[in-house]
Design an enzyme around this catalytic site. Structure first.
Site, PDB file in Angstrom:
ATOM      1  N   PHE A   1       0.841  -1.197   0.000  1.00  0.00           N
ATOM      2  CA  PHE A   1       0.000   0.000   0.000  1.00  0.00           C
ATOM      3  C   PHE A   1       0.875   1.245   0.000  1.00  0.00           C
ATOM      4  O   PHE A   1       2.049   1.222   0.363  1.00  0.00           O
ATOM      5  CB  PHE A   1      -0.941   0.005   1.218  1.00  0.00           C
ATOM      6  CG  PHE A   1      -0.251   0.145   2.542  1.00  0.00           C
ATOM      7  CD1 PHE A   1      -0.049   1.400   3.118  1.00  0.00           C
ATOM      8  CD2 PHE A   1       0.203  -0.974   3.235  1.00  0.00           C
ATOM      9  CE1 PHE A   1       0.591   1.535   4.341  1.00  0.00           C
ATOM     10  CE2 PHE A   1       0.842  -0.850   4.459  1.00  0.00           C
ATOM     11  CZ  PHE A   1       1.040   0.408   5.015  1.00  0.00           C
ATOM     12  N   CYS A   2       0.265   2.349  -0.437  1.00  0.00           N
ATOM     13  CA  CYS A   2       0.912   3.657  -0.410  1.00  0.00           C
ATOM     14  C   CYS A   2      -0.179   4.702  -0.203  1.00  0.00           C
ATOM     15  O   CYS A   2      -1.312   4.359   0.134  1.00  0.00           O
ATOM     16  CB  CYS A   2       1.714   3.907  -1.686  1.00  0.00           C
ATOM     17  SG  CYS A   2       0.737   3.856  -3.206  1.00  0.00           S
ATOM     18  N   THR A   3       0.129   5.960  -0.414  1.00  0.00           N
ATOM     19  CA  THR A   3      -0.817   7.025  -0.085  1.00  0.00           C
ATOM     20  C   THR A   3      -2.050   7.007  -0.980  1.00  0.00           C
ATOM     21  O   THR A   3      -3.181   7.019  -0.497  1.00  0.00           O
ATOM     22  CB  THR A   3      -0.137   8.394  -0.180  1.00  0.00           C
ATOM     23  OG1 THR A   3       0.999   8.421   0.684  1.00  0.00           O
ATOM     24  CG2 THR A   3      -1.092   9.505   0.232  1.00  0.00           C
TER      25      THR A   3
END
Length: 322
Positions: free
Chosen positions: A258-260
């Protein structure tokens, strides 16, 4: 001199009113709504080169209670003439009053973040990038825009509109040897909606990796997530190589990333699949921003801390709460 400038401005407005082509946006034929005062005309700038910038600083909103929708989106799609796309987008976005944000255009696609007044301006923005807009592709064909917070106009977000060309919409620093084919961004694994993500993370022994940098992970992350502890995105690849070599990542089991907002996971997912042989890569659609939106409605969350954002507000919560 001032009289000449006012005359020039009037001619610009008349030209736009007569020659704007319609793509179904409320503002395209409304020259009186362009708000191109003489000071605004002077604030429009252009640079040249491979990273050429078209920029415009809108006037300060006159409505003190104006609400701004924050949103972001990207699409990896071949663009054969980024400069012409940049110019077409900039000209169209100028027709939407008080829109602010940044758009990157590169041969690999488009990446955009905006703060735009809710209502007609927001609808115009979405139409500009949609299937009836000025682009040769629908920016939302694969994913709808990632809708963030709605904030008051006095909350610091973006101070101008910038549309620029770049070599990449997301610089990655992936090391490629001579003869290596570029990675296929369309082969980056499976995107999970927030609800499915939430459910699957509650299983035991989940391989969950935070693909952001250390200063982002330090502010908040998912429970049980393993940070990559990078300072820059370009450090990601050597860290992943080491994780696989040390068996910290088992390529035969599902790998969750996951990331922003999701864009970094496209490149990380493709690297994990196509360079490191991970068979099953799963990422969070719309990233942390999308998950927090779902969690707020569902009244449940596996997230601890704040979500670091790269606009002037720093965090996803309003200034007084962060």
């Amino acid at each position: 001199m001032r009289s000449s400038l006012r005359s020039l401005t009037a001619l610009v407005l008349l030209f736009v009113a007569v020659h704007s082509f319609s793509i179904g946006q409320p503002y395209l034929s409304r020259a009186t709504d362009l708000s191109l005062s003489s000071s605004n005309v002077q604030s429009s700038t252009t640079t040249s080169g491979s990273s050429a910038v078209r920029s415009f600083r809108p006037s300060t909103p006159t409505e003190s209670e104006l609400q701004l929708q924050l949103l972001s989106f990207y699409r990896f799609v071949p663009i054969f003439n980024p400069a012409s796309i940049r110019d077409a987008l900039f000209d169209q976005l100028l027709l939407i009053p008080e829109v602010r944000g940044t758009v990157y255009v590169a041969s690999e696609g488009i990446n955009a973040q905006f703060a735009v007044p809710v209502g007609d301006q927001l609808r115009s923005l979405l139409q500009t990038f949609g299937k009836e807009g000025c682009l040769p592709f629908d920016a939302f064909e694969q994913n709808p825009p990632n809708m963030g917070d709605v904030v008051d106009s006095n909350v610091s977000t973006f101070d101008r509109l910038i549309v620029r060309t770049r070599d990449f919409i997301l610089r990655d620093g992936i090391p490629l040897q001579d003869g290596d084919a570029p990675l296929d961004w369309s082969d980056a694994g499976t995107e999970l909606d927030a609800e499915d993500w939430h459910e699957q993370l509650q299983k035991s022994n989940v391989q969950l990796f935070d693909c952001r940098n250390d200063y982002e992970s330090d502010q908040g992350t998912f429970q049980s997530a393993q940070p990559l502890n990078t300072k820059t995105f370009s450090e990601t690849w050597s860290v992943l190589d080491d994780q696989v070599k040390s068996d910290a990542i088992n390529p035969d089991e599902p790998v969750y990333i996951f990331c922003t907002g999701g864009i970094r996971c496209v490149k990380v997912g493709s690297y994990l699949k196509n360079k490191l042989g991970c068979k099953d890569v799963r990422s969070l659609r719309h990233g942390i921003i999308g998950y927090e939106r779902w969690a707020s409605d569902a009244d449940q969350s596996l997230w601890d801390g704040e979500n670091f954002l790269f606009d002037k507000r720093r965090f996803s919560k309003e200034d007084e709460e962060s």
